[in-house]
Design a protein around this motif. Sequence first.
Motif, PDB file in Angstrom:
ATOM      1  N   PRO A   1       0.817  -1.212   0.000  1.00  0.00           N
ATOM      2  CA  PRO A   1       0.000   0.000   0.000  1.00  0.00           C
ATOM      3  C   PRO A   1       0.849   1.260   0.000  1.00  0.00           C
ATOM      4  O   PRO A   1       2.056   1.222   0.194  1.00  0.00           O
ATOM      5  N   LEU A   2       0.176   2.396  -0.201  1.00  0.00           N
ATOM      6  CA  LEU A   2       0.758   3.705   0.066  1.00  0.00           C
ATOM      7  C   LEU A   2       0.842   3.832   1.586  1.00  0.00           C
ATOM      8  O   LEU A   2      -0.146   3.638   2.296  1.00  0.00           O
ATOM      9  N   LEU A   3       2.035   4.153   2.101  1.00  0.00           N
ATOM     10  CA  LEU A   3       2.231   4.251   3.557  1.00  0.00           C
ATOM     11  C   LEU A   3       2.170   5.701   4.012  1.00  0.00           C
ATOM     12  O   LEU A   3       2.911   6.551   3.516  1.00  0.00           O
ATOM     13  N   ILE A   4       1.282   5.968   4.960  1.00  0.00           N
ATOM     14  CA  ILE A   4       1.084   7.321   5.481  1.00  0.00           C
ATOM     15  C   ILE A   4       1.593   7.351   6.915  1.00  0.00           C
ATOM     16  O   ILE A   4       1.056   6.691   7.794  1.00  0.00           O
TER      17      ILE A   4
ATOM     18  N   ASP B   1       1.102  12.246   7.698  1.00  0.00           N
ATOM     19  CA  ASP B   1      -0.108  12.764   8.336  1.00  0.00           C
ATOM     20  C   ASP B   1       0.300  13.773   9.404  1.00  0.00           C
ATOM     21  O   ASP B   1       1.206  13.517  10.204  1.00  0.00           O
ATOM     22  N   LEU B   2      -0.363  14.932   9.425  1.00  0.00           N
ATOM     23  CA  LEU B   2      -0.032  15.991  10.383  1.00  0.00           C
ATOM     24  C   LEU B   2      -1.295  16.407  11.126  1.00  0.00           C
ATOM     25  O   LEU B   2      -2.241  16.917  10.519  1.00  0.00           O
ATOM     26  N   CYS B   3      -1.289  16.173  12.442  1.00  0.00           N
ATOM     27  CA  CYS B   3      -2.447  16.518  13.271  1.00  0.00           C
ATOM     28  C   CYS B   3      -1.968  17.264  14.505  1.00  0.00           C
ATOM     29  O   CYS B   3      -1.070  16.795  15.215  1.00  0.00           O
ATOM     30  N   THR B   4      -2.557  18.432  14.796  1.00  0.00           N
ATOM     31  CA  THR B   4      -2.176  19.214  15.979  1.00  0.00           C
ATOM     32  C   THR B   4      -3.354  19.471  16.905  1.00  0.00           C
ATOM     33  O   THR B   4      -3.232  20.251  17.858  1.00  0.00           O
TER      34      THR B   4
ATOM     35  N   GLY C   1      -6.568   3.419   9.133  1.00  0.00           N
ATOM     36  CA  GLY C   1      -5.707   3.661  10.279  1.00  0.00           C
ATOM     37  C   GLY C   1      -5.381   2.313  10.897  1.00  0.00           C
ATOM     38  O   GLY C   1      -6.122   1.783  11.722  1.00  0.00           O
ATOM     39  N   LEU C   2      -4.260   1.782  10.496  1.00  0.00           N
ATOM     40  CA  LEU C   2      -3.968   0.363  10.702  1.00  0.00           C
ATOM     41  C   LEU C   2      -3.823  -0.033  12.164  1.00  0.00           C
ATOM     42  O   LEU C   2      -4.318  -1.089  12.592  1.00  0.00           O
ATOM     43  N   SER C   3      -3.125   0.785  12.962  1.00  0.00           N
ATOM     44  CA  SER C   3      -2.732   0.334  14.291  1.00  0.00           C
ATOM     45  C   SER C   3      -3.897   0.201  15.266  1.00  0.00           C
ATOM     46  O   SER C   3      -3.739  -0.385  16.342  1.00  0.00           O
TER      47      SER C   3
ATOM     48  N   VAL D   1       0.154   4.495   9.208  1.00  0.00           N
ATOM     49  CA  VAL D   1       0.910   3.581  10.060  1.00  0.00           C
ATOM     50  C   VAL D   1       2.308   4.139  10.265  1.00  0.00           C
ATOM     51  O   VAL D   1       2.783   4.968   9.480  1.00  0.00           O
ATOM     52  N   ASP D   2       2.976   3.713  11.339  1.00  0.00           N
ATOM     53  CA  ASP D   2       4.401   4.006  11.491  1.00  0.00           C
ATOM     54  C   ASP D   2       5.143   3.007  10.618  1.00  0.00           C
ATOM     55  O   ASP D   2       5.267   1.822  10.963  1.00  0.00           O
TER      56      ASP D   2
END
Length: 815
Positions: A20-23, A63-66, A222-224, A256-257
């Motif tokens: 997959p595309l890894l984010i 992915d960027l979340c604040t 959101g895999l984890s 995912v990491d």
Amino acid sequence: MKPSVSSLYQAVELQQEIPPLLIGERANSNGSKKFRELLLEDDYQACLKIALDQEPKGAHIIDLCTAYAGRDELKDLTTLVQMCAKSLKAPLMIDSTTPECIEACLKLYPGRAIINSINLEDGGINIRRVCKAAKKYGAAVVALTIDENGMAMTADEKVAIAKAIHDIAVDECGLRPSDILFDCLTFTVGSGDEKLRDAAIQTIDGIRRIKEELPGCLTVLGLSNISFGLPPKARRVLNSVFLHEAVNGGLDAAIVDAAKIIPLARISEEDKLVCLDLLYDRNRDEEKNPLMRLIDYFSDKADSDDDDSTTETLFPEEQLFKQLVNGDKDGLEDLLSILRERHAPLEIINQILVPAMRHVGELFGKGEILLPFVLQSAEVMKASVTRLEPFMEKNDVSNATRVLLATVQGDVHDIGKNLVDIILSNNGYKVYNIGIKVPVETIIQKAIEYDVDVIGLSGLLVKSAIAMQESMSQYRDAGLDIPILLGGAALTPKFVAESCAPNYPGPVVYCADAFAGLKAVREHEEGSLVSTVYNDVTAIQALKPGIKDSSIDKTHPVPTAPFTGQKYVVDVDPEKLFPYINKQALFRGRWGYRRGKMSAEEYQQLIETKAQPIYEELQHRTLAEKLISPKVTYGYFPCYSEGNSLFVEADNTLHHFSFPRQAEAPHLCIADYFKTREEGGDIAGFFLVTIGDRMGLETAKLYQDNAYHDYLMLHGFSVEITDALAEYWHAIMRKDLGIGQGEIPSRGLTCQDYQGSRYAFGYPSCPDLDVHKPLFDFLKPEAIGVSLTENMQMVPEQTTSAIVVHHPQAKYFAV
């Protein structure tokens, strides 16, 4: 064309050849404890590093979340989006549920981003707003299978919600199916909740059906979440096996990491089997269910695998030295805390930081490090000293060499002086930077008050150089004999040696740049500093009458101007200026990205990976934040020449412009390009352009905030875009006069490829700024916010003026 997203640097296909595309998920305030703690400390640089660290570990998208309670999400997210835009090769996923934040970030981001996320939780209010923004800015969107009833649990519910979102996003808002990545949501199979036993099955089935029933749409997960609650070792293996199964079901992308995913080939058959039993809820027996078997199985293999743990192999002293040289502020406070247990603060500064900064200077001198990276190192130095100062005794810094810096009276330029301040202060010296337009009397007063060891004077133009020359006797008469360092574009070693040094009893030293100033201060400490000795062939020339050039053809026709008199233009489109920017002058001259010892290929790579992205980011920011407000006052006026003078008729008044002549052949003078009164007279164009004062305020703020690298970048950009405005308006005036078509000039070594020239006042062919007096009389630039200093320099700094000469032989020259 395959659906893709992009950053400044590259495009990334959403459907990877090997899925997959890894984010990358670690730059997330809700998912990473370390990222959240850094965000709460306002350590944006360290937050950026977490995003950067995911690229080499395999993340295609970041992915960027604040979002976090009590934080200003809009400020945090826009700040980090801008930082990521110029630093990350990987495209961004902007992770927010707030439409205002999403729209603000899309305006700032120069590539094609993904929005995470939309859903139907509120019945469709926000989804319409976000999808319209996605359509406007060309973004993709992650769509969560959530509606008013909550998160979809079954495959049927997931598909039904996906179809409802599809109708709004595609049919109503105009997005393409490939712009949507449906997140079927997964729930943990590690909680023991009987309702979630088939969570993995329902998710994989939902992915498969969405791919079948909504052609062209993509899927993401959101895999984890699947392994939440399990030990780290078990989570890593279970996540990796689940990813493989989801991809087989049609999954296109995973959040995912990437560093924690294990290739399936490296997972043993036993590990795979126990994971698959849990995911597919199979092989249940009365003694142990699949969950308990997995927990028991991995209990003997469990190890610490904390996402936020790091291992440091260097001694703290070595680590600090390395971080300063590399310009890396990550973890600085913790590192300094450790070092304070071993060393006094002054020892840390003198034995680690100053030697590291000196090493940076040596690398710069060898051409092995460029100025932008020097400034990043200086930022680390400044941040370190700031953190150490509260723990220092007052007398700790009393023995530091004291240097006073000033830009001379009438001169508004401070970039050179400020760079000297940065370099000196971050090499352990005490610097008193007393600003611009400083009178000689104030410099003398402050030098005595602060009991300084060295004075440094700066000035950009010829008028400033003359002011330095004339002030030497005043410093002498005040009883000073400490070294005076002189720097500025108009100065030469010959001028300093022959015109300045003889009038002062102490050393008078020409400094070509900030590191020459640093060298001079060190030589003063060593007792070896002496006045500059002339060893150059250039000099500032006086306004000499010279010999008139007889080779200028006076038979050419005088063009017809579209009007005579003066006009204002206050609505110049900033975007039209970018093609006129001299990127070579910006990258090499203003920013210091010089080739040095690099090969042509290495230098090209540096430009493509460092300079060009910053340039594009500043272009985007200039427009998005409206940093410039280009305004022009210009006109065409009857005139005639007489010797070295040009007489210009404006507002029923004859204005006198006196120009210098070259002392050596071919003895050029600007006045020669115009016809005399006896030859029938001529027409001259004049203009004055400004981009306003916003850029100046922004650069001043960056300097005060010790953001040295960004200060240099923005200041250099502001100067070159001002020159671009001048070049653009020159093209307009050439077109008015019928000697051009508004063409964009080439920017090579032979840059003048059009008829006529513009000669900027204060520069080599017309260095006398006193001509600004008549120019201001008839162009009246006060109406567009421009004023004059007592030394005839214009304010704001980002302003330039020129005379436009139409003669076919007019070329640039220096006197």
